[in-house]
Scaffold this motif. Structure first.
Motif, short mmCIF file in Angstrom:
data_model
loop_
_atom_site.label_atom_id
_atom_site.label_comp_id
_atom_site.label_asym_id
_atom_site.label_seq_id
_atom_site.Cartn_x
_atom_site.Cartn_y
_atom_site.Cartn_z
N TYR A 102 5.70 5.02 0.82
CA TYR A 102 6.21 6.07 0.86
C TYR A 102 7.20 6.52 2.15
N PRO A 103 6.60 6.06 3.46
CA PRO A 103 7.47 6.21 4.66
C PRO A 103 8.83 5.35 4.42
N LYS B 67 0.73 -1.24 0.03
CA LYS B 67 0.03 -0.05 0.09
C LYS B 67 0.84 1.23 0.01
N SER B 68 0.37 2.27 -0.89
CA SER B 68 1.20 3.44 -0.77
C SER B 68 1.53 4.24 0.56
N GLY B 69 0.58 3.73 1.52
CA GLY B 69 0.69 4.39 2.86
C GLY B 69 1.94 3.69 3.63
N THR B 70 2.13 2.46 3.17
CA THR B 70 3.42 1.78 3.61
C THR B 70 4.80 2.16 3.04
#
Lengths: 391, 103
Positions: free
Chosen positions: B43-44, B38-41
């Motif tokens: 990018y960080p 997922k992009s939330g995972t």
């Protein structure tokens, strides 16, 4: 460009980008542009929302650290440090917030000791409840105290009256009248009121405040409470060394007289389990219990040490605060007196939180910041950011 | 002070995808799809890898007009080493005995 991409212009990380460019410039801009390149609106929306969830903690952290940006930005002494270092440094500059952290830590260590020592669960609950009460009082009174410095003398007189009333009307045990019963619990008002009275006297010396301290010394002699009169003597002697004036001399003379009066009467109170003599006995129970008691006691002095080192203008206040709690710890070590915070008993916990009222909120920030940066002073930032960060 | 930590399964997969790409630049959406992350995972993770020097990133101008520039990523030499040392599918609890593996 999908419409929702416009939303990204206003989300916290995007705003954060403008203010904290070095910290999160890689995240939000990249996502915004990447989302704009996805042809399917639904997929782009999901991509954006998921990215928002992932980066939100970073954005929030950046936002919370914003008040300290002048000390943590490029070129600042701590710019290469970790977030933990930034929070630690910011905490050390806020004596009251540091005191809150210390009292919480000390209470937790005290609860650890009580649990290891096999104290009744009720004791653990009472200490935790006292912490909640103390911090609530601090939060409620914190704002009014700043606005009403001129009432400090009157407040000291009122508190001294409460101590005298305890001496005359309070519950007695073995000839000592130090307690009042509230809600079925015996409370020791001197442990709650005397620390804040002494530290407040240090900051606001007046005839009224001096009269209050003299009355408090008389109350301690009447109760009698050798530990508390010794606390008065030690603190006022410290004040005399740092900043001598007639108010301190008069208050010290009264406290010495009070201490002499308590020496004349035998102190026959026996040690109470989990309350008295635990500085020694805790190591006999378990090394972990001993370390918890020792560590918690040391924590009580940390705000005074940190403030002394960082806030030259208010050194007398930190010295008084440190002397108060050092005297309480020493009294517990030398006689059958309550071990503050780490032992069972809510009065000292409330008293410690209450005494934090007399500490400055901010330790010499103006001087420090102006020496590091120019034009970035922060007059009176709230402790809110720090508390959230600590949480 | 940095600590030696195990790479997460997501980090291993993303590194593997970037390794497969060779020297070619990859974009966030493409990485998220290929790695199934997922992009939330993502990018960080990309930010951390870039900060630690395992990734390089640049803004690329779009081939067609009217599109915004995109951020692209590829492995650095140390990133290639890290990706090879940590292929996906290994037990995530294994501690990588290398100081630079501090993701």
């Amino acid at each position: 460009m999908p419409v929702f991409v416009e939303v990204l212009q206003t989300w916290p990380a995007a705003r954060c980008k403008r203010r904290c460019r070095p910290r999160c410039k890689r995240g939000d801009g990249a996502i915004r542009c990447e989302a704009a390149s996805i042809p399917d609106d639904t997929k782009a929306l999901l991509f954006t929302l998921d990215s928002l969830c992932g980066l939100m903690p970073r954005a929030v952290a950046s936002h919370l650290l914003q008040p300290f940006a002048s000390l943590t930005g490029a070129g600042a002494p701590f710019s290469k440090g970790s977030t933990a270092m930034h929070i630690l440094d910011a905490t050390m500059r806020r004596p009251r917030a540091l005191g809150i952290a210390c009292v919480i830590g000390a209470v937790v260590l005290g609860v650890v000791y009580l649990a290891i020592a096999g104290a009744p669960m009720r004791y653990l609950g009472i200490n935790a409840g006292a912490l909640v009460i103390g911090l609530t009082m601090l939060a409620l009174l914190g704002r009014t105290v700043a606005a009403g410095q001129r009432w400090t003398g009157g407040a000291i007189i009122v508190m001294a009256g409460a101590l005298l009333a305890t001496a005359l009307l309070g519950s007695e045990a073995e000839g000592a009248a130090r307690w009042v019963f509230l809600g079925g619990l015996a409370i020791q008002p001197s442990l709650i009121l005397l620390p804040v009275m002494i530290v407040a006297f240090c900051r606001t010396r007046s005839v009224l405040a001096t009269g209050g301290i003299v009355a408090a010394a008389a109350a301690m002699a009447l109760q009698p409470d050798r530990a508390m009169t010794r606390m008065l003597v030690l603190c006022l002697t410290t004040l005399l060394v740092i900043r001598r004036d007639r108010h301190v001399v008069m208050a010290l003379a009264a406290s010495i007289a009070g201490f002499g009066a308590t020496l004349a009467r035998a102190d026959t109170l026996p040690a109470v389990p989990y309350v008295d003599q635990i500085l020694y006995s805790s190591f006999d129970i378990h090394v972990g219990a001993g370390l918890a008691v020792l560590g918690g006691s040391v924590l009580l002095l940390v705000p005074a040490i940190a403030g002394w080192n960082r806030d030259v203008e208010n050194r007398a206040t930190y010295a008084a605060f440190g002397a108060v709690w050092f005297a309480a710890i020493m009294a517990a070590a030398l006689g059958n007196y309550p071990t503050p915070i780490v032992g069972y008993g809510g009065s000292a916990i409330i008293g410690y939180a209450f005494s934090l009222l007399a500490l400055p909120k901010l330790a010499g920030l103006v001087a420090q910041v102006s020496s590091r940066t120019s034009g970035t002073t922060d007059g009176s930032p709230s402790d809110r950011h720090l508390l959230v960060a600590l949480a | 002070m940095s600590r030696t930590r195990a790479l997460s399964p997501h980090a291993r997969i993303v590194l593997a995808v970037l390794l497969d790409a060779g020297g070619r630049w990859s974009h966030g959406y493409e990485l998220a799809r290929l790695a199934d992350v997922k992009s939330g995972t993502l990018y960080p993770l990309l930010i951390r890898l870039e900060t630690q020097g395992y990734l390089e990133a640049e803004w690329q101008q779009p081939a067609e007009g009217g599109r915004p520039p995109r951020h692209a990523y590829r492995l650095t030499a140390s990133g290639v080493q890290l990706a090879r040392a940590n292929p996906p599918g290994q037990t995530s609890t294994r501690v990588v005995p290398r100081r630079e593996a501090t993701i």
